[in-house]
Design an enzyme around this catalytic site. Structure first.
Site, PDB file in Angstrom:
ATOM      1  N   ARG A  56       0.850  -1.214   0.000  1.00  0.00           N
ATOM      2  CA  ARG A  56       0.000   0.000   0.000  1.00  0.00           C
ATOM      3  C   ARG A  56       0.877   1.253   0.000  1.00  0.00           C
ATOM      4  NH1 ARG A  56      -4.558   0.134   4.429  1.00  0.00           N
ATOM      5  NH2 ARG A  56      -4.965   2.103   3.352  1.00  0.00           N
ATOM      6  N   GLN A  86      -9.874  10.387   7.269  1.00  0.00           N
ATOM      7  CA  GLN A  86      -9.834   8.978   7.665  1.00  0.00           C
ATOM      8  C   GLN A  86      -8.686   8.271   6.932  1.00  0.00           C
ATOM      9  OE1 GLN A  86     -13.984   7.053   7.949  1.00  0.00           O
ATOM     10  NE2 GLN A  86     -14.365   8.911   6.759  1.00  0.00           N
ATOM     11  N   ASN A  87      -8.096   8.974   5.970  1.00  0.00           N
ATOM     12  CA  ASN A  87      -7.080   8.367   5.119  1.00  0.00           C
ATOM     13  C   ASN A  87      -5.739   8.310   5.830  1.00  0.00           C
ATOM     14  OD1 ASN A  87      -9.130   8.322   3.242  1.00  0.00           O
ATOM     15  ND2 ASN A  87      -8.433  10.164   2.177  1.00  0.00           N
ATOM     16  N   ASP A  89      -2.985   7.958   3.883  1.00  0.00           N
ATOM     17  CA  ASP A  89      -1.963   8.419   2.938  1.00  0.00           C
ATOM     18  C   ASP A  89      -1.535   9.844   3.278  1.00  0.00           C
ATOM     19  OD1 ASP A  89      -4.715   8.748   0.713  1.00  0.00           O
ATOM     20  OD2 ASP A  89      -3.578  10.449   1.476  1.00  0.00           O
ATOM     21  N   HIS A 104      -7.358   7.896  11.534  1.00  0.00           N
ATOM     22  CA  HIS A 104      -7.019   6.462  11.491  1.00  0.00           C
ATOM     23  C   HIS A 104      -5.522   6.237  11.361  1.00  0.00           C
ATOM     24  CE1 HIS A 104     -11.398   5.601  10.029  1.00  0.00           C
ATOM     25  NE2 HIS A 104     -11.339   5.920  11.305  1.00  0.00           N
ATOM     26  N   CYS A 112       6.598   0.428  17.677  1.00  0.00           N
ATOM     27  CA  CYS A 112       6.738  -0.931  18.194  1.00  0.00           C
ATOM     28  C   CYS A 112       5.364  -1.498  18.561  1.00  0.00           C
ATOM     29  CB  CYS A 112       7.644  -0.931  19.431  1.00  0.00           C
ATOM     30  SG  CYS A 112       7.767  -2.562  20.192  1.00  0.00           S
ATOM     31  N   CYS A 144      12.983  -2.703  22.336  1.00  0.00           N
ATOM     32  CA  CYS A 144      12.606  -3.946  23.040  1.00  0.00           C
ATOM     33  C   CYS A 144      12.667  -5.182  22.154  1.00  0.00           C
ATOM     34  CB  CYS A 144      11.205  -3.820  23.639  1.00  0.00           C
ATOM     35  SG  CYS A 144       9.864  -3.980  22.434  1.00  0.00           S
ATOM     36  N   SER A 183     -17.871   6.748   2.653  1.00  0.00           N
ATOM     37  CA  SER A 183     -19.131   5.995   2.612  1.00  0.00           C
ATOM     38  C   SER A 183     -19.950   6.220   3.874  1.00  0.00           C
ATOM     39  CB  SER A 183     -18.834   4.506   2.442  1.00  0.00           C
ATOM     40  OG  SER A 183     -17.988   4.065   3.504  1.00  0.00           O
TER      41      SER A 183
HETATM   42  N1  APR Z   1     -14.517  11.416  -5.479  1.00  0.00           N
HETATM   43  C1  APR Z   1     -15.283  11.437  -4.357  1.00  0.00           C
HETATM   44  N2  APR Z   1     -15.772  10.322  -3.759  1.00  0.00           N
HETATM   45  C2  APR Z   1     -15.476   9.138  -4.345  1.00  0.00           C
HETATM   46  C3  APR Z   1     -14.688   9.036  -5.519  1.00  0.00           C
HETATM   47  C4  APR Z   1     -14.208  10.236  -6.089  1.00  0.00           C
HETATM   48  N3  APR Z   1     -13.459  10.238  -7.204  1.00  0.00           N
HETATM   49  N4  APR Z   1     -14.579   7.714  -5.842  1.00  0.00           N
HETATM   50  C5  APR Z   1     -15.265   7.033  -4.900  1.00  0.00           C
HETATM   51  N5  APR Z   1     -15.808   7.883  -4.009  1.00  0.00           N
HETATM   52  C6  APR Z   1     -16.608   7.585  -2.810  1.00  0.00           C
HETATM   53  C7  APR Z   1     -17.394   6.297  -2.875  1.00  0.00           C
HETATM   54  O1  APR Z   1     -18.671   6.514  -3.476  1.00  0.00           O
HETATM   55  C8  APR Z   1     -17.539   5.959  -1.394  1.00  0.00           C
HETATM   56  O2  APR Z   1     -18.709   6.551  -0.846  1.00  0.00           O
HETATM   57  O3  APR Z   1     -15.711   7.423  -1.739  1.00  0.00           O
HETATM   58  C9  APR Z   1     -16.311   6.586  -0.748  1.00  0.00           C
HETATM   59  C10 APR Z   1     -15.269   5.583  -0.298  1.00  0.00           C
HETATM   60  O4  APR Z   1     -15.840   4.824   0.746  1.00  0.00           O
HETATM   61  P1  APR Z   1     -14.908   3.749   1.497  1.00  0.00           P
HETATM   62  O5  APR Z   1     -14.148   2.971   0.485  1.00  0.00           O
HETATM   63  O6  APR Z   1     -15.789   3.040   2.460  1.00  0.00           O
HETATM   64  O7  APR Z   1     -13.828   4.632   2.254  1.00  0.00           O
HETATM   65  P2  APR Z   1     -13.986   5.372   3.652  1.00  0.00           P
HETATM   66  O8  APR Z   1     -15.376   5.916   3.814  1.00  0.00           O
HETATM   67  O9  APR Z   1     -12.874   6.343   3.749  1.00  0.00           O
HETATM   68  O10 APR Z   1     -13.738   4.174   4.699  1.00  0.00           O
HETATM   69  C11 APR Z   1     -13.712   4.512   6.047  1.00  0.00           C
HETATM   70  O11 APR Z   1     -13.060   2.252   6.609  1.00  0.00           O
HETATM   71  O12 APR Z   1     -11.822   0.336   6.255  1.00  0.00           O
HETATM   72  C12 APR Z   1     -11.900   1.511   6.982  1.00  0.00           C
HETATM   73  O13 APR Z   1     -10.030   2.546   7.949  1.00  0.00           O
HETATM   74  C13 APR Z   1     -10.704   2.384   6.744  1.00  0.00           C
HETATM   75  O14 APR Z   1     -10.604   4.798   6.837  1.00  0.00           O
HETATM   76  C14 APR Z   1     -11.302   3.692   6.268  1.00  0.00           C
HETATM   77  C15 APR Z   1     -12.737   3.618   6.761  1.00  0.00           C
END
Ligand code: APR
Length: 248
Positions: A56, A86-87, A89, A104, A112, A144, A183
């Site tokens: 990743r 929440q990202n 990166d 997150h 560690c 450790c 989401s």
């Molecule tokens: N621009 C805007 N939104 C987008 C795009 C885009 N180009 N492409 C996809 N999306 C939207 C999708 O429709 C979806 O609603 O981004 C959202 C991504 O949802 P997830 O993949 O569930 O990501 P996220 O909401 O950040 O997940 C939350 O879940 O697994 C854990 O720790 C992880 O931080 C993460 C958390």
């Protein structure tokens, strides 16, 4: 204007970094989160988990921030804008955003797994030979000797309290909350837009598809992160200062 940007994996999608739940392309459509993103998974097979996060990290290092990341960084120079993500990166930082709140954790920090001693920076990108199955033994803690783990929050773990407190403070002070690319399924991050609304903020959702947050948002723009942030920036640059009018 006091703005808080609440971003999720969709914020990084246009940089080529996979989301988690998009059908087919999302990480959880291809990998098992229970086997890769829990403390138990790391304890059971540190090399498998460490190897996956190296994969990743390599993908993020090869990616570039897009116009949406740059737009948020630019807006923060003219407005009181905080990024709460929440990202894990570093694309917001590489686009110029400062003091990004990582709910997150952050991919390019490691510590560690036993004594929590921070590891030297970038261990996920250190040269290492991956096994045929992608497994890479993590480095050992200098203090450790226990395995070093990625500095991210796994399922079942608490969020860093300082990050959560900073996020709550930011949403409570905001006049406008823009919720980009999430989401809205993972708590407690998913509760932040509601806290912003309860404190009187207008809430704009920027997402190509509806989410559980849509019903309570003041407005929802069915577009990508880059398009939505640039549209918002143009309206702010044109002098619009009423939050509800700005996002209508
Ligand atoms: N621009 C805007 N939104 C987008 C795009 C885009 N180009 N492409 C996809 N999306 C939207 C999708 O429709 C979806 O609603 O981004 C959202 C991504 O949802 P997830 O993949 O569930 O990501 P996220 O909401 O950040 O997940 C939350 O879940 O697994 C854990 O720790 C992880 O931080 C993460 C958390």
């Amino acid at each position: 204007m006091r703005i808080v940007a609440l971003t999720g994996a969709g914020m990084s999608a246009e940089s080529g970094v996979p989301t988690f739940r998009d059908a087919g392309t999302g990480l959880w459509a291809r990998f098992d989160p229970q086997a890769l993103a829990t403390p138990e998974a790391f304890a059971a097979d540190p090399a498998r988990v460490w190897g996956w996060y190296r994969w990743r990290a390599a993908g993020v290092a090869a990616a570039q921030p897009h116009a949406g990341h740059a737009g948020l960084a630019r807006l923060a120079r003219a407005h009181a804008l905080r990024v709460v993500t929440q990202n894990v990166d570093d694309l917001h930082e590489r686009a110029g955003s400062r003091e990004v709140v990582h709910l997150h954790g952050a991919l390019f920090t490691s510590r560690c797994s036993r004594c929590a001693q921070p590891a030297a920076p970038e261990p996920l990108l250190r040269p290492a030979r991956a096994g045929d199955d992608g497994r890479v033994p993590p480095p050992d803690c200098a203090r450790c000797g226990a395995p070093v783990r990625p500095g991210v929050v796994w399922f079942g773990e608490a969020l860093p309290s300082a990050a959560w407190d900073a996020a709550v403070a930011a949403v409570r002070e905001a006049e406008l909350a823009i919720v980009v690319g999430t989401s809205g399924l993972v708590q407690p991050a998913a509760s932040l837009p509601g806290l912003a609304a309860a404190a009187g903020a207008a809430v704009l959702e920027i997402n190509p598809t509806p989410t559980p947050l849509t019903a309570s948002a003041t407005a929802s723009w069915r577009c990508s992160a880059a398009e939505g942030v640039q549209r918002l920036a143009a309206r702010l640059d044109a002098g619009e200062r009423d939050p509800a009018a700005l996002i209508s």
